[in-house]
Design an enzyme around this catalytic site. Structure first.
Site, short mmCIF file in Angstrom:
data_model
loop_
_atom_site.label_atom_id
_atom_site.label_comp_id
_atom_site.label_asym_id
_atom_site.label_seq_id
_atom_site.Cartn_x
_atom_site.Cartn_y
_atom_site.Cartn_z
N ALA A 54 -8.20 -11.71 1.67
CA ALA A 54 -8.93 -12.24 2.81
C ALA A 54 -10.29 -12.76 2.38
O ALA A 54 -11.03 -12.09 1.66
CB ALA A 54 -9.10 -11.16 3.88
N GLN A 96 1.18 -15.93 3.54
CA GLN A 96 1.41 -14.52 3.83
C GLN A 96 1.11 -14.20 5.29
O GLN A 96 0.08 -14.61 5.83
CB GLN A 96 0.55 -13.60 2.96
CG GLN A 96 1.00 -12.13 3.13
CD GLN A 96 0.12 -11.12 2.42
OE1 GLN A 96 -1.05 -11.01 2.73
NE2 GLN A 96 0.69 -10.39 1.48
N CYS A 114 -2.00 -3.58 3.45
CA CYS A 114 -3.42 -3.49 3.76
C CYS A 114 -3.82 -2.06 4.12
O CYS A 114 -3.22 -1.45 5.02
CB CYS A 114 -3.77 -4.43 4.91
SG CYS A 114 -5.52 -4.41 5.34
N GLY A 130 -1.79 -4.41 -9.31
CA GLY A 130 -2.75 -3.33 -9.52
C GLY A 130 -3.24 -3.26 -10.95
O GLY A 130 -2.46 -3.04 -11.87
N ASP A 131 -4.54 -3.51 -11.14
CA ASP A 131 -5.21 -3.37 -12.44
C ASP A 131 -4.76 -4.38 -13.48
O ASP A 131 -4.58 -4.06 -14.65
CB ASP A 131 -5.03 -1.94 -12.98
CG ASP A 131 -5.70 -0.89 -12.12
OD1 ASP A 131 -6.38 -1.28 -11.14
OD2 ASP A 131 -5.55 0.30 -12.40
#
Length: 380
Positions: free
Chosen positions: A20, A79, A110, A216-217
């Site tokens: 966002a 999305q 989210c 993630g990461d």
């Protein structure tokens, strides 16, 4: 190394995760341009920031503007945030009939309190019947169009309520073309380390029925390769790691396709990238908006580069594109490289109890639509 999602064939398994206020058309175009310039091709997928299904159906002006794609964007990926099967069906039907996008992803990841306290985002997969109905509604609306529907989710609400294995299976059974897992619980938010072992568990659970994507990461060129090697996942989504580093996709794509990894940009090159980012923002939203919006990116762009606090402060207060150009001009020819550009970026924070509607955990088979969750997020 290709990635197939439904009928979409991607030459790279690297996807820009929707964020966002970040992954608007200007940022997506910048990422694409840099991948083209640095590798000779645009191979990955770049997803727009999340929009609300109900707001799209109601033709909310802000929401429609957020779905803007540049002519060069192909394929176009959108999305949806959704909590209601009815609006999900109507939104995807609208996307298909009006040719708004070539791919639809649905956000069930989210962790923001204002979303989960109303039963949306990462809270919703716990309600397995409702979750299944929503995915089914989207797939049904897209049937025969060639527009694949995918799902993004988290490991679960917290460590006592993991949902990713069951939700992944439900999504596949309902016809989803791929599943993405952000390897944290909602309780973790963005703190700590992503649990790549949970991506491996999901991949093992789903087998080769659909692609499983890990999130993630992913912060450096080798991270995507390590994730795919360690977990067996079919591709990666990159979120916070690209903040202030829109060239990261070129590095990831090149590494995974066996190409030479482009050198990191010098400070001089970064100044030109910042200006280009602001120009693209101005093209789509006007110079006033661009001057404000580029400010939040400055700290990310300048991380590790030797420009000093006063310059950073000035950049965070620019009021025009010319202001931006003037402040950056002294470094236009600098060949300085950052001291520490890798590592976590953006919000991290600390783990926190997930805010949920009263009685939310009582019955996972309750298919009632969360009250007000789609209204609250109208317009984006």
């Amino acid at each position: 190394m290709n990635l197939r999602i439904g009928k979409l064939e991607l030459a790279s398994p690297v996807i820009l995760a929707p964020m966002a206020g970040v992954t608007n058309v200007a940022f997506r175009m910048l990422c694409r341009e840099l991948e083209q310039q640095r590798t000779g091709t645009v191979a990955g997928l770049y997803v727009c920031e999340m929009v609300t299904a109900r707001a799209l159906v109601e033709r909310n002006e802000k929401t429609l503007h957020m779905t803007t794609f540049a002519p060069e964007e192909n394929p176009r990926s959108l999305q949806l945030y959704t909590v209601n099967p009815k609006y999900t069906f109507e939104a995807v039907k609208m996307i298909v009939e009006e040719d708004l996008a070539d791919h639809v992803d649905m956000n069930f990841g989210c962790p923001v309190p204002k979303v989960t306290r109303r039963g949306g985002g990462s809270a919703l997969p716990y309600k397995r019947k409702l979750f299944g109905q929503i995915v089914d509604a989207a797939v049904t609306a897209a049937a025969g169009s060639g527009v694949p529907v995918t799902v993004k989710m988290r490991v679960g609400i917290d460590d006592a309520h993991h949902t990713h294995l069951e939700a992944g299976k439900i999504a596949v059974d309902m016809g989803a073309s791929a599943v993405t897992l952000h390897a944290r619980t909602a309780e973790q938010r963005y703190s700590g380390d992503a649990r790549w072992d949970e991506i491996a568990r999901l991949k093992d659970h789903l087998g080769d029925t659909v692609p499983v994507l890990g999130n993630g990461d992913i912060f450096a060129a080798d991270d995507a390769h390590r994730m795919m090697t360690q977990t067996g996942c079919d591709g990666v989504q990159v979120g916070r790691g690209c903040l202030g580093r829109p060239w990261l996709f070129a590095e990831l794509s090149a590494q995974l396709r066996g190409k030479e990894i482009p050198a990191p940009p010098t400070l001089g090159e970064v100044t030109r990238i910042i200006v280009r980012h602001a120009e693209l923002l101005a093209d789509f939203d006007g110079e006033r908006y661009a001057s404000r919006d580029i400010r939040k990116h400055i700290g990310w762009y300048m991380r590790g580069y030797p420009v000093g606090g006063k310059v950073r402060a000035s950049l965070s207060q620019v009021n025009s594109l010319q202001d931006l150009r003037d402040i950056l001009a002294p470094w236009a020819d600098s060949d300085a490289l950052p001291d520490d550009a890798d590592g976590a970026r953006g919000r991290q924070g600390s783990p926190a109890k997930v805010m949920l509607p009263e009685g939310w955990l009582t019955d996972p088979d309750d298919a009632a639509v969360p009250h007000g969750a789609d209204v609250m997020n109208s317009g984006g």
